[in-house]
Design an enzyme around this catalytic site. Sequence first.
Site, short mmCIF file in Angstrom:
data_model
loop_
_atom_site.label_atom_id
_atom_site.label_comp_id
_atom_site.label_asym_id
_atom_site.label_seq_id
_atom_site.Cartn_x
_atom_site.Cartn_y
_atom_site.Cartn_z
N GLU A 124 0.81 -1.21 0.00
CA GLU A 124 0.00 0.00 0.00
C GLU A 124 0.84 1.26 0.00
O GLU A 124 1.98 1.28 0.47
CB GLU A 124 -1.00 0.00 1.16
N CYS B 117 -0.89 2.57 9.19
CA CYS B 117 0.07 1.78 8.43
C CYS B 117 -0.31 0.30 8.28
O CYS B 117 -0.47 -0.39 9.27
CB CYS B 117 1.36 1.76 9.26
N1 SAH Z 1 9.78 0.89 9.80
C1 SAH Z 1 9.86 2.31 9.72
C2 SAH Z 1 8.87 2.94 8.78
C3 SAH Z 1 7.45 2.46 8.76
S1 SAH Z 1 6.34 2.87 10.06
C4 SAH Z 1 9.76 2.93 11.09
O1 SAH Z 1 9.56 2.21 12.06
O2 SAH Z 1 9.95 4.13 11.21
C5 SAH Z 1 6.00 4.58 9.90
C6 SAH Z 1 5.64 5.24 11.22
O3 SAH Z 1 4.29 4.96 11.63
C7 SAH Z 1 6.54 4.79 12.36
O4 SAH Z 1 6.88 5.88 13.18
C8 SAH Z 1 5.62 3.83 13.09
O5 SAH Z 1 6.08 3.61 14.37
C9 SAH Z 1 4.30 4.55 12.97
N2 SAH Z 1 3.11 3.73 13.24
C10 SAH Z 1 2.87 2.47 12.86
N3 SAH Z 1 1.67 2.06 13.31
C11 SAH Z 1 1.14 3.08 13.98
C12 SAH Z 1 -0.09 3.27 14.70
N4 SAH Z 1 -1.00 2.30 14.80
N5 SAH Z 1 -0.30 4.47 15.28
C13 SAH Z 1 0.63 5.46 15.17
N6 SAH Z 1 1.79 5.34 14.53
C14 SAH Z 1 2.06 4.16 13.95
#
Ligand code: SAH
Length: 368
Positions: free
Chosen positions: A105, A352
């Site tokens: 996505e 995400c």
């Molecule tokens: N693996 C990388 C990039 C992908 S995640 C990383 O960890 O940075 C992108 C961002 O969205 C990251 O900061 C992650 O921690 C955050 N994220 C993922 N799921 C989330 C959720 N349910 N609520 C808030 N932030 C979330």
Amino acid sequence: MVENSISEHPEENPAIDIAGMLPDELRGALETLGEKKYRADQLFAWLHQKEAVSYDEMTNLSKKLRQALAEKYPLAPLRMVREQVSKLDGTRKYLFALQDGNVIESVLMRYHHGNSVCISSQVGCRMGCRFCASTLNGLVRSLLASEMLGQVYMIDRRLRELEGPDAHVSNVVIMGSGEPMENYDNMVRFIRLISCPEGRCISQRNITVSTCGIVPGIRRFADEELSATLAISLHAPDDEKRKKLMPVANRYSIDEIMEACHYFFRKTGRRVTFEYALVHGQNDTDADAEELAGRLHGLNCHVNLIPVNPVRERSFIRPDRTHVLTFQKKLEKCGINATIRREMGADIDGACGQLRNSYLNDSQESGG
Ligand code: SAH
């Protein structure tokens, strides 16, 4: 067996991923087909400036060359399988199918300053962050550079279709599913290609790489002489709290991450972004804000606060708005610049990895 030693699939043999070749590599590839250098430059422009998805479009190349290319280097464009449009803010979420049938996505966000696209770097993810939907089914595979580029190019094409020839993507964040530092070579290749002056030419300053804190990756990235932005998903002010949210905290301490960030700033002069998902009762007290500010003190940085996006399969609760504001104020009082991430596309599988998961669930339910 010799004939099986070289895979025909670009994922296993990136040497045939022509849409992921840097200009020099492309010249080499065309030379072996007996073509002059300028042909490679024409092909590069077709792939990366005009965002062609088939050799048939490349009308200034001879039929014979197009045929030879199609045989030796088949193109594998992404296929759009779903587009969801937010009624709230115009955010568009895309599901793209890869050549091997996997789906990923991407998200298009509309801002006053331009169009920003959030792309995936892997199919799934193996980092296991507790609040994240991308990691629920683990890692399937890493994306090729061409598959990362394809997400931007397909959205560019879609924008032109919707809004005319000048509409385009201006910013890219590698913040979708996957851990970019675990797909390091393709991630860096992606940045070099998409910022190439002879290609799509998106400024590196408009590209952000987000990592959960893979320290050797951050240091290596600092040495690349790129001017992209680094974002760190920190999410906690101390290692114990961080371990409860992110298994990667067992591998790298916050101290090590901070040292790597200072190194990154020294090498690049680029301000570092810290992402901090506020989770009720886990990392959102005044004391947490103070401790976080203490950690970040002395580094040119900025905190992006994200009220956690509740994921169906997980039981995290987002703090209410006033609480989030209090946390922000506390950080600012301690001298740390902080903004609250505006929620985009809340009505269309916000967090995400959620769109891909709901797609996978749907197709399982319908026996697909
Ligand atoms: N693996 C990388 C990039 C992908 S995640 C990383 O960890 O940075 C992108 C961002 O969205 C990251 O900061 C992650 O921690 C955050 N994220 C993922 N799921 C989330 C959720 N349910 N609520 C808030 N932030 C979330």
